[in-house]
Design a protein around this motif. Sequence first.
Motif, PDB file in Angstrom:
ATOM      1  N   PRO A  87      -3.442  -5.696   8.419  1.00 51.03           N
ATOM      2  CA  PRO A  87      -3.565  -5.093   9.741  1.00 51.03           C
ATOM      3  C   PRO A  87      -3.251  -3.597   9.772  1.00 51.03           C
ATOM      4  O   PRO A  87      -3.761  -2.879  10.637  1.00 51.03           O
ATOM      5  CB  PRO A  87      -2.531  -5.871  10.569  1.00 51.03           C
ATOM      6  CG  PRO A  87      -1.473  -6.248   9.571  1.00 51.03           C
ATOM      7  CD  PRO A  87      -2.170  -6.418   8.247  1.00 51.03           C
ATOM      8  N   ASP A  88      -2.416  -3.125   8.830  1.00 54.00           N
ATOM      9  CA  ASP A  88      -1.970  -1.738   8.921  1.00 54.00           C
ATOM     10  C   ASP A  88      -2.939  -0.797   8.221  1.00 54.00           C
ATOM     11  O   ASP A  88      -3.565  -1.143   7.218  1.00 54.00           O
ATOM     12  CB  ASP A  88      -0.576  -1.601   8.323  1.00 54.00           C
ATOM     13  CG  ASP A  88      -0.520  -2.078   6.880  1.00 54.00           C
ATOM     14  OD1 ASP A  88      -0.151  -1.299   6.004  1.00 54.00           O
ATOM     15  OD2 ASP A  88      -0.874  -3.270   6.647  1.00 54.00           O
ATOM     16  N   VAL A  93      -6.675   1.458   3.810  1.00 52.77           N
ATOM     17  CA  VAL A  93      -7.183   2.597   3.044  1.00 52.77           C
ATOM     18  C   VAL A  93      -7.020   2.356   1.539  1.00 52.77           C
ATOM     19  O   VAL A  93      -7.945   2.589   0.750  1.00 52.77           O
ATOM     20  CB  VAL A  93      -6.459   3.888   3.468  1.00 52.77           C
ATOM     21  CG1 VAL A  93      -6.838   5.039   2.538  1.00 52.77           C
ATOM     22  CG2 VAL A  93      -6.809   4.242   4.901  1.00 52.77           C
ATOM     23  N   LEU A  94      -5.844   1.883   1.134  1.00 51.21           N
ATOM     24  CA  LEU A  94      -5.602   1.628  -0.281  1.00 51.21           C
ATOM     25  C   LEU A  94      -6.505   0.528  -0.819  1.00 51.21           C
ATOM     26  O   LEU A  94      -7.018   0.619  -1.944  1.00 51.21           O
ATOM     27  CB  LEU A  94      -4.131   1.259  -0.497  1.00 51.21           C
ATOM     28  CG  LEU A  94      -3.116   2.400  -0.329  1.00 51.21           C
ATOM     29  CD1 LEU A  94      -1.697   1.867  -0.452  1.00 51.21           C
ATOM     30  CD2 LEU A  94      -3.366   3.490  -1.356  1.00 51.21           C
ATOM     31  N   ALA A  95      -6.704  -0.528  -0.020  1.00 51.15           N
ATOM     32  CA  ALA A  95      -7.563  -1.629  -0.463  1.00 51.15           C
ATOM     33  C   ALA A  95      -9.005  -1.161  -0.633  1.00 51.15           C
ATOM     34  O   ALA A  95      -9.671  -1.520  -1.622  1.00 51.15           O
ATOM     35  CB  ALA A  95      -7.486  -2.783   0.528  1.00 51.15           C
ATOM     36  N   ARG A  96      -9.477  -0.355   0.290  1.00 49.76           N
ATOM     37  CA  ARG A  96     -10.863   0.119   0.181  1.00 49.76           C
ATOM     38  C   ARG A  96     -11.020   1.150  -0.928  1.00 49.76           C
ATOM     39  O   ARG A  96     -12.079   1.231  -1.558  1.00 49.76           O
ATOM     40  CB  ARG A  96     -11.311   0.672   1.526  1.00 49.76           C
ATOM     41  CG  ARG A  96     -11.408  -0.425   2.583  1.00 49.76           C
ATOM     42  CD  ARG A  96     -12.003   0.047   3.878  1.00 49.76           C
ATOM     43  NE  ARG A  96     -12.122  -1.063   4.823  1.00 49.76           N
ATOM     44  CZ  ARG A  96     -12.611  -0.946   6.047  1.00 49.76           C
ATOM     45  NH1 ARG A  96     -13.016   0.230   6.503  1.00 49.76           N
ATOM     46  NH2 ARG A  96     -12.695  -2.013   6.836  1.00 49.76           N
ATOM     47  N   LEU A  97      -9.981   1.938  -1.171  1.00 47.63           N
ATOM     48  CA  LEU A  97     -10.016   2.841  -2.318  1.00 47.63           C
ATOM     49  C   LEU A  97     -10.080   2.039  -3.618  1.00 47.63           C
ATOM     50  O   LEU A  97     -10.858   2.354  -4.530  1.00 47.63           O
ATOM     51  CB  LEU A  97      -8.784   3.745  -2.310  1.00 47.63           C
ATOM     52  CG  LEU A  97      -8.622   4.684  -3.516  1.00 47.63           C
ATOM     53  CD1 LEU A  97      -9.797   5.656  -3.594  1.00 47.63           C
ATOM     54  CD2 LEU A  97      -7.303   5.447  -3.442  1.00 47.63           C
ATOM     55  N   ILE A 136     -10.698  -8.614   2.699  1.00 46.08           N
ATOM     56  CA  ILE A 136      -9.396  -8.746   3.349  1.00 46.08           C
ATOM     57  C   ILE A 136      -9.070  -7.547   4.237  1.00 46.08           C
ATOM     58  O   ILE A 136      -7.981  -7.490   4.810  1.00 46.08           O
ATOM     59  CB  ILE A 136      -8.268  -8.933   2.309  1.00 46.08           C
ATOM     60  CG1 ILE A 136      -8.191  -7.746   1.363  1.00 46.08           C
ATOM     61  CG2 ILE A 136      -8.463 -10.222   1.548  1.00 46.08           C
ATOM     62  CD1 ILE A 136      -7.092  -7.856   0.334  1.00 46.08           C
ATOM     63  N   THR A 137     -10.019  -6.628   4.356  1.00 48.06           N
ATOM     64  CA  THR A 137      -9.815  -5.489   5.258  1.00 48.06           C
ATOM     65  C   THR A 137     -10.928  -5.361   6.284  1.00 48.06           C
ATOM     66  O   THR A 137     -10.947  -4.402   7.051  1.00 48.06           O
ATOM     67  CB  THR A 137      -9.729  -4.173   4.458  1.00 48.06           C
ATOM     68  OG1 THR A 137     -10.949  -3.979   3.730  1.00 48.06           O
ATOM     69  CG2 THR A 137      -8.563  -4.200   3.496  1.00 48.06           C
TER      70      THR A 137
END
Length: 219
Positions: A87-88, A93-97, A136-137
Amino acid sequence: MKWIYIAAGIALFIKTLVFPHPPIDTELAILESVVRDSGVPNAVSGIIFRNRLYDTIFEVVVFTIAIMGAKYLLANEQPSCTVYQFPDGPSVVLARLGATISALVSLELAIRGHLSPGGGFAAGVAGGTAIGLIAITSSSKWMEEIYKRWHASIWEKVSVLVFIVLAVLTLVGIELPQGEFGTLVSGGWIPLLNVLVAIKVALGSWAAILIFIRYRGLL
């Protein structure tokens, strides 16, 4: 009777210590033979797609059956009402990076897997990791819409069929020219087989991810 077995085991152990096998320097010769026959520097790719191609065919088929089995076994269950996601903002951002990096690594491993460490299975795992990080994002509905819009399930099946056809051609001795050793277009069918396996594993992972999100609410 057990004392006979114990004595035989002790005798074999002593024989191994006292009379060791003479060193046989055949590993390098075997490696050179695999590289020469396959036409690619990555001997692992040469073994997977030539020496043990039968095993590789059934590994791809087993993976396909596993995805179909997961879909079949969960088909009668009720879809999950809650989907757990990050949710945060920083986590998203880190997951998509990480997904972007994994996708680039997947392309590199699929295209150049026959020249350097890597290959189709590793590329497919990296691609599946990228898809999982996006899943998951992002909205599960959005992910399913993209999956259907680009006919990913059809491409997955086509990649399996084409892989089997090329594998059969290789087994019967019909191969492309090996090309110049160490170049991108070399090794006959091996680069194409690498790419097909990468597509199959990545799209199959995507299908499994969507199935578990739909019926379990999490990966």
